[in-house]
Motif scaffolding. Structure first.
Motif, PDB file in Angstrom:
ATOM      1  N   HIS A  84       0.843  -1.198   0.000  1.00 22.38           N
ATOM      2  CA  HIS A  84       0.000   0.000   0.000  1.00 22.38           C
ATOM      3  C   HIS A  84       0.877   1.246   0.000  1.00 22.38           C
ATOM      4  O   HIS A  84       1.666   1.461   0.927  1.00 22.38           O
ATOM      5  N   SER A  85       0.736   2.062  -1.027  1.00 22.99           N
ATOM      6  CA  SER A  85       1.549   3.269  -1.137  1.00 22.99           C
ATOM      7  C   SER A  85       0.770   4.499  -0.680  1.00 22.99           C
ATOM      8  O   SER A  85      -0.459   4.493  -0.575  1.00 22.99           O
ATOM      9  N   SER A  88       0.442  10.476  -3.919  1.00 19.28           N
ATOM     10  CA  SER A  88       1.533  11.393  -4.253  1.00 19.28           C
ATOM     11  C   SER A  88       1.304  12.799  -3.688  1.00 19.28           C
ATOM     12  O   SER A  88       2.252  13.476  -3.301  1.00 19.28           O
ATOM     13  N   GLY A 109      10.661   3.983  -0.653  1.00 17.64           N
ATOM     14  CA  GLY A 109       9.985   3.553  -1.865  1.00 17.64           C
ATOM     15  C   GLY A 109       9.836   2.046  -1.904  1.00 17.64           C
ATOM     16  O   GLY A 109      10.202   1.343  -0.961  1.00 17.64           O
ATOM     17  N   THR A 110       9.320   1.542  -3.003  1.00 22.27           N
ATOM     18  CA  THR A 110       9.147   0.098  -3.132  1.00 22.27           C
ATOM     19  C   THR A 110      10.480  -0.621  -3.356  1.00 22.27           C
ATOM     20  O   THR A 110      10.590  -1.819  -3.098  1.00 22.27           O
ATOM     21  N   GLU A 147       9.365   6.050  -7.731  1.00 20.11           N
ATOM     22  CA  GLU A 147       8.743   4.836  -7.214  1.00 20.11           C
ATOM     23  C   GLU A 147       7.493   5.169  -6.400  1.00 20.11           C
ATOM     24  O   GLU A 147       7.362   6.287  -5.899  1.00 20.11           O
ATOM     25  N   PRO A 148       6.581   4.214  -6.219  1.00 18.90           N
ATOM     26  CA  PRO A 148       5.529   4.391  -5.212  1.00 18.90           C
ATOM     27  C   PRO A 148       6.183   4.539  -3.841  1.00 18.90           C
ATOM     28  O   PRO A 148       7.163   3.849  -3.538  1.00 18.90           O
ATOM     29  N   SER A 185       0.010   4.823   4.362  1.00 19.54           N
ATOM     30  CA  SER A 185      -1.370   4.865   3.885  1.00 19.54           C
ATOM     31  C   SER A 185      -2.314   4.434   4.997  1.00 19.54           C
ATOM     32  O   SER A 185      -1.942   3.645   5.876  1.00 19.54           O
TER      33      SER A 185
END
Length: 263
Positions: A84-85, A88, A109-110, A147-148, A185
């Motif tokens: 879960h990101s 933005s 980031g991921t 990246e997410p 998130s």
């Protein structure tokens, strides 16, 4: 072995790993090996992203899966369970606040991480106090924003947190240190990560036992069938727990596992 407990979930810093020695106590290593030998699953539940989980070498071969970045990224073996990101717009807002108010922020980031506006506070806590390894591979802000973003860790006070979080409608925060918070998130905290992993494994929550010491462990301690607070835990976590054991440096994990007849 307890007929009830089939999986154990452990926070890292202050739970598995001592803040004093920066190692896992021998009694904890032995207790986890005993549980594993009895068929109990061993899982990690940490605020750390995968890239900086660097202090579990004594039990690496015993670990079945991970809740990382406070539940933002969970995996079992080589299989992703959930990711879960942060939207933005919320990432941009936090970084804007960091610029305006001159505080450091770890950006996860991921695939990579970044230390934005690295300062002496970050160095003192992450490099000196926690002795975290892995930041030598940190990338630039421009690179990480490709990246997410799974987690933001701004170095803010309680008062600053109270002003910042109402601006972030899609996020929640957890704090396990007085000088910084972890933002994820709203779909990601340790409790939600636990539910995702338990669902993946087909385990009822009644068969899960979780250990923690910080404010970011409250959700998983409440969610687990048995929630254990370390003796060195914050007061709010102790209040949420089913059982309070002794500290990480006083064989707390072994004592709790013996109390519940897991070993």
């Amino acid at each position: 072995m307890s007929k009830l407990v089939k999986a154990l979930f452990f926070d890292i810093d202050g739970t598995l790993v001592s803040f004093k020695t920066h190692h896992i106590p021998l009694s904890t290593i032995q207790a986890i090996k005993q549980a594993k030998d009895k068929g109990v699953g061993i899982y990690i539940s940490t605020g750390r992203p995968k890239a900086i989980i660097s202090n579990l070498s004594d039990i690496d071969d015993l670990i079945d899966g991970y809740i990382t970045a406070n539940g933002a990224y969970c995996f079992v073996g080589d299989k992703e369970v959930s990711c879960h990101s942060i939207p933005s717009k919320d990432v941009k807002l936090v970084l804007e606040q960091a610029r305006n108010h001159h505080f450091a922020c770890v950006v996860v980031g991921t695939r990579h991480l970044c230390v934005y506006q690295q300062d002496e506070t970050f160095n003192r806590i992450f490099l000196d106090l926690l002795q975290v390894k892995g930041f030598e591979k940190a990338v630039s802000l421009d690179k990480i924003l490709e990246e997410p973003i799974l987690q933001l860790s701004p170095f803010v006070t309680f008062a600053q947190e109270q002003k910042l979080m109402p601006m972030l409608h899609s996020c929640l925060s957890g704090r396990w240190h007085p000088e910084f918070i972890d933002i994820t998130s709203k779909l990601a905290d340790k409790g939600q990560g636990l539910q995702s992993v338990a669902n993946f494994l087909g385990l009822p929550m009644s068969q899960v036992m979780a250990f923690g010491d910080g404010g970011n462990d409250i959700s998983i301690i409440r969610k687990a069938g048995i929630g254990v607070a370390m003796g060195n835990a914050v007061a709010e976590l102790k209040e949420a727990a089913d059982y309070v054991t002794s500290s990480v440096d006083e064989d707390g994990i072994r004592k709790a596992l013996e109390y519940y007849h897991v070993i």
